[in-house]
Design a protein around this motif. Structure first.
Motif, PDB file in Angstrom:
ATOM      1  N   ASN A   1      10.216  54.920  50.119  1.00  0.00           N
ATOM      2  CA  ASN A   1      10.613  55.944  51.084  1.00  0.00           C
ATOM      3  C   ASN A   1      11.715  56.860  50.528  1.00  0.00           C
ATOM      4  O   ASN A   1      12.750  57.066  51.150  1.00  0.00           O
ATOM      5  CB  ASN A   1      11.049  55.314  52.416  1.00  0.00           C
ATOM      6  N   LEU A   2      11.456  57.405  49.346  1.00  0.00           N
ATOM      7  CA  LEU A   2      12.419  58.291  48.686  1.00  0.00           C
ATOM      8  C   LEU A   2      12.160  59.742  49.087  1.00  0.00           C
ATOM      9  O   LEU A   2      11.006  60.155  49.216  1.00  0.00           O
ATOM     10  CB  LEU A   2      12.299  58.158  47.164  1.00  0.00           C
ATOM     11  N   ASN A   3      13.211  60.504  49.247  1.00  0.00           N
ATOM     12  CA  ASN A   3      13.108  61.926  49.553  1.00  0.00           C
ATOM     13  C   ASN A   3      12.907  62.692  48.249  1.00  0.00           C
ATOM     14  O   ASN A   3      13.731  62.592  47.342  1.00  0.00           O
ATOM     15  CB  ASN A   3      14.377  62.398  50.266  1.00  0.00           C
ATOM     16  N   LEU A   4      11.851  63.487  48.180  1.00  0.00           N
ATOM     17  CA  LEU A   4      11.537  64.189  46.943  1.00  0.00           C
ATOM     18  C   LEU A   4      11.856  65.681  46.972  1.00  0.00           C
ATOM     19  O   LEU A   4      11.565  66.376  46.013  1.00  0.00           O
ATOM     20  CB  LEU A   4      10.066  63.999  46.590  1.00  0.00           C
ATOM     21  N   ASN A   5      12.402  66.172  48.027  1.00  0.00           N
ATOM     22  CA  ASN A   5      12.708  67.603  48.111  1.00  0.00           C
ATOM     23  C   ASN A   5      14.212  67.808  48.127  1.00  0.00           C
ATOM     24  O   ASN A   5      14.740  68.595  48.885  1.00  0.00           O
ATOM     25  CB  ASN A   5      12.054  68.219  49.346  1.00  0.00           C
ATOM     26  N   ARG A   6      14.907  67.121  47.246  1.00  0.00           N
ATOM     27  CA  ARG A   6      16.340  67.039  47.363  1.00  0.00           C
ATOM     28  C   ARG A   6      17.160  67.458  46.150  1.00  0.00           C
ATOM     29  O   ARG A   6      18.220  68.009  46.298  1.00  0.00           O
ATOM     30  CB  ARG A   6      16.670  65.585  47.684  1.00  0.00           C
ATOM     31  N   PHE A   7      16.680  67.197  44.964  1.00  0.00           N
ATOM     32  CA  PHE A   7      17.529  67.364  43.792  1.00  0.00           C
ATOM     33  C   PHE A   7      17.100  68.520  42.899  1.00  0.00           C
ATOM     34  O   PHE A   7      15.928  68.727  42.671  1.00  0.00           O
ATOM     35  CB  PHE A   7      17.527  66.084  42.943  1.00  0.00           C
TER      36      PHE A   7
ATOM     37  N   ASP B   1      -1.448  61.855  36.347  1.00  0.00           N
ATOM     38  CA  ASP B   1      -1.364  60.426  36.678  1.00  0.00           C
ATOM     39  C   ASP B   1       0.089  59.961  36.747  1.00  0.00           C
ATOM     40  O   ASP B   1       0.457  59.189  37.640  1.00  0.00           O
ATOM     41  CB  ASP B   1      -2.092  59.583  35.630  1.00  0.00           C
ATOM     42  N   ALA B   2       0.901  60.411  35.805  1.00  0.00           N
ATOM     43  CA  ALA B   2       2.318  60.023  35.801  1.00  0.00           C
ATOM     44  C   ALA B   2       2.992  60.496  37.082  1.00  0.00           C
ATOM     45  O   ALA B   2       3.726  59.732  37.724  1.00  0.00           O
ATOM     46  CB  ALA B   2       3.030  60.587  34.573  1.00  0.00           C
ATOM     47  N   VAL B   3       2.729  61.724  37.484  1.00  0.00           N
ATOM     48  CA  VAL B   3       3.345  62.251  38.711  1.00  0.00           C
ATOM     49  C   VAL B   3       2.812  61.517  39.934  1.00  0.00           C
ATOM     50  O   VAL B   3       3.575  61.184  40.844  1.00  0.00           O
ATOM     51  CB  VAL B   3       3.152  63.772  38.835  1.00  0.00           C
ATOM     52  N   ILE B   4       1.522  61.225  39.958  1.00  0.00           N
ATOM     53  CA  ILE B   4       0.947  60.496  41.099  1.00  0.00           C
ATOM     54  C   ILE B   4       1.597  59.117  41.219  1.00  0.00           C
ATOM     55  O   ILE B   4       1.935  58.672  42.310  1.00  0.00           O
ATOM     56  CB  ILE B   4      -0.586  60.403  40.983  1.00  0.00           C
ATOM     57  N   ARG B   5       1.823  58.448  40.110  1.00  0.00           N
ATOM     58  CA  ARG B   5       2.507  57.145  40.152  1.00  0.00           C
ATOM     59  C   ARG B   5       3.956  57.304  40.615  1.00  0.00           C
ATOM     60  O   ARG B   5       4.471  56.465  41.344  1.00  0.00           O
ATOM     61  CB  ARG B   5       2.435  56.452  38.799  1.00  0.00           C
ATOM     62  N   LEU B   6       4.613  58.371  40.192  1.00  0.00           N
ATOM     63  CA  LEU B   6       5.977  58.646  40.673  1.00  0.00           C
ATOM     64  C   LEU B   6       5.969  58.913  42.170  1.00  0.00           C
ATOM     65  O   LEU B   6       6.835  58.418  42.907  1.00  0.00           O
ATOM     66  CB  LEU B   6       6.574  59.850  39.924  1.00  0.00           C
TER      67      LEU B   6
ATOM     68  N   ASP C   1       5.445  70.939  48.588  1.00  0.00           N
ATOM     69  CA  ASP C   1       6.047  69.930  49.461  1.00  0.00           C
ATOM     70  C   ASP C   1       5.786  68.561  48.828  1.00  0.00           C
ATOM     71  O   ASP C   1       4.742  67.942  49.038  1.00  0.00           O
ATOM     72  CB  ASP C   1       5.454  70.001  50.865  1.00  0.00           C
ATOM     73  N   LEU C   2       6.744  68.143  48.025  1.00  0.00           N
ATOM     74  CA  LEU C   2       6.584  66.873  47.316  1.00  0.00           C
ATOM     75  C   LEU C   2       6.523  65.682  48.259  1.00  0.00           C
ATOM     76  O   LEU C   2       5.851  64.696  47.970  1.00  0.00           O
ATOM     77  CB  LEU C   2       7.704  66.696  46.292  1.00  0.00           C
ATOM     78  N   ASN C   3       7.210  65.752  49.385  1.00  0.00           N
ATOM     79  CA  ASN C   3       7.158  64.639  50.335  1.00  0.00           C
ATOM     80  C   ASN C   3       5.758  64.502  50.931  1.00  0.00           C
ATOM     81  O   ASN C   3       5.286  63.392  51.168  1.00  0.00           O
ATOM     82  CB  ASN C   3       8.212  64.801  51.421  1.00  0.00           C
ATOM     83  N   ASP C   4       5.070  65.604  51.146  1.00  0.00           N
ATOM     84  CA  ASP C   4       3.696  65.553  51.629  1.00  0.00           C
ATOM     85  C   ASP C   4       2.780  64.946  50.559  1.00  0.00           C
ATOM     86  O   ASP C   4       1.965  64.063  50.862  1.00  0.00           O
ATOM     87  CB  ASP C   4       3.218  66.966  52.006  1.00  0.00           C
TER      88      ASP C   4
ATOM     89  N   GLU D   1      17.050  59.448  42.378  1.00  0.00           N
ATOM     90  CA  GLU D   1      17.380  60.463  41.373  1.00  0.00           C
ATOM     91  C   GLU D   1      16.439  60.360  40.174  1.00  0.00           C
ATOM     92  O   GLU D   1      15.955  61.380  39.671  1.00  0.00           O
ATOM     93  CB  GLU D   1      18.834  60.302  40.915  1.00  0.00           C
ATOM     94  N   GLN D   2      16.151  59.143  39.716  1.00  0.00           N
ATOM     95  CA  GLN D   2      15.245  58.953  38.573  1.00  0.00           C
ATOM     96  C   GLN D   2      13.860  59.530  38.866  1.00  0.00           C
ATOM     97  O   GLN D   2      13.284  60.227  38.034  1.00  0.00           O
ATOM     98  CB  GLN D   2      15.083  57.463  38.260  1.00  0.00           C
ATOM     99  N   VAL D   3      13.332  59.229  40.043  1.00  0.00           N
ATOM    100  CA  VAL D   3      11.988  59.677  40.404  1.00  0.00           C
ATOM    101  C   VAL D   3      11.957  61.197  40.559  1.00  0.00           C
ATOM    102  O   VAL D   3      11.066  61.868  40.024  1.00  0.00           O
ATOM    103  CB  VAL D   3      11.487  58.951  41.674  1.00  0.00           C
ATOM    104  N   ASN D   4      12.924  61.746  41.277  1.00  0.00           N
ATOM    105  CA  ASN D   4      12.991  63.203  41.430  1.00  0.00           C
ATOM    106  C   ASN D   4      13.091  63.888  40.074  1.00  0.00           C
ATOM    107  O   ASN D   4      12.409  64.881  39.804  1.00  0.00           O
ATOM    108  CB  ASN D   4      14.201  63.598  42.294  1.00  0.00           C
ATOM    109  N   TYR D   5      13.951  63.358  39.229  1.00  0.00           N
ATOM    110  CA  TYR D   5      14.185  63.944  37.922  1.00  0.00           C
ATOM    111  C   TYR D   5      12.927  63.902  37.068  1.00  0.00           C
ATOM    112  O   TYR D   5      12.547  64.899  36.449  1.00  0.00           O
ATOM    113  CB  TYR D   5      15.337  63.209  37.234  1.00  0.00           C
ATOM    114  N   ALA D   6      12.256  62.773  37.042  1.00  0.00           N
ATOM    115  CA  ALA D   6      11.044  62.627  36.229  1.00  0.00           C
ATOM    116  C   ALA D   6       9.952  63.581  36.716  1.00  0.00           C
ATOM    117  O   ALA D   6       9.284  64.236  35.898  1.00  0.00           O
ATOM    118  CB  ALA D   6      10.555  61.184  36.253  1.00  0.00           C
TER     119      ALA D   6
END
Length: 182
Positions: free
Chosen positions: A102-108, A89-94, A6-9, A140-145
């Motif tokens: 307030n980006l949705n991360l369970n989408r793409f 660390d890169a993912v935590i910063r993302l 659950d990336l949003n969590d 999209e950039q954040v989800n993709y990364a």
């Protein structure tokens, strides 16, 4: 593996911790945040160049010790400065940027730019190149990364979620702004 997370969590936890440590006391631009994400990816390249990787054989011992109480000294000795920590660390910063905006991360679900055929540095370059591709929305950039770092970690046989969890525990114990200017 990533579909079960659950990336949003995780986003909410990373953002909350960043706020509690003063990282959002002033307004930050997307470019500022993306630059810091790229710097973490570059630190992963430096760790790879130096051959600094987490000793998977020590993971069981680390977990046993950690069950007593998370200990910064143990983290410093087992994980600090490794490729795994820098990818985490890169993912935590993302995740933090996603929380800030307030980006949705369970989408793409997107096509992967990382592959087993590329070197580590070529894969990191591919991720950075797409982070800088402004034809995509920030979401999209954040989800993709995030997806690409997880895919790269799978290629490298890194349990990235475990490393993210360890680094988030470590970050909870750190001083304001982790002792840094920004």
């Amino acid at each position: 593996m990533m579909s079960k997370i659950d990336l949003n969590d995780l986003r909410d936890k990373a953002y909350k911790n960043a706020c509690e440590h003063g990282f959002h006391d002033q307004e930050l631009s997307n470019e500022h945040c993306l630059c810091l994400i790229i710097s973490e990816l570059m630190e992963a390249v430096e760790a790879d160049r130096k051959g600094k990787q987490f000793n998977k054989d020590a993971k069981e011992t680390y977990e046993l010790i950690q069950n007593v109480k998370f200990c910064k000294v143990i983290f410093d000795n087992y994980i600090k400065g490794s490729v795994e920590e820098e990818l985490a660390d890169a993912v935590i910063r993302l995740l933090d940027l996603a929380g800030l905006r307030n980006l949705n991360l369970n989408r793409f679900t997107l096509v992967n730019v990382v592959s087993k055929k590329k070197t580590f540095t070529e894969n990191i370059y591919a991720i950075v190149k797409d982070i800088m591709n402004y034809k995509y929305s920030l979401e999209e950039q954040v989800n993709y990364a995030i997806t690409q770092v997880f895919v790269l970690s799978d290629i490298l046989d890194i349990d990235l979620l475990w490393h993210i969890e360890q680094k988030m525990k470590y970050n909870e114990l750190r001083e304001k702004m982790h002792g840094k200017k920004y």
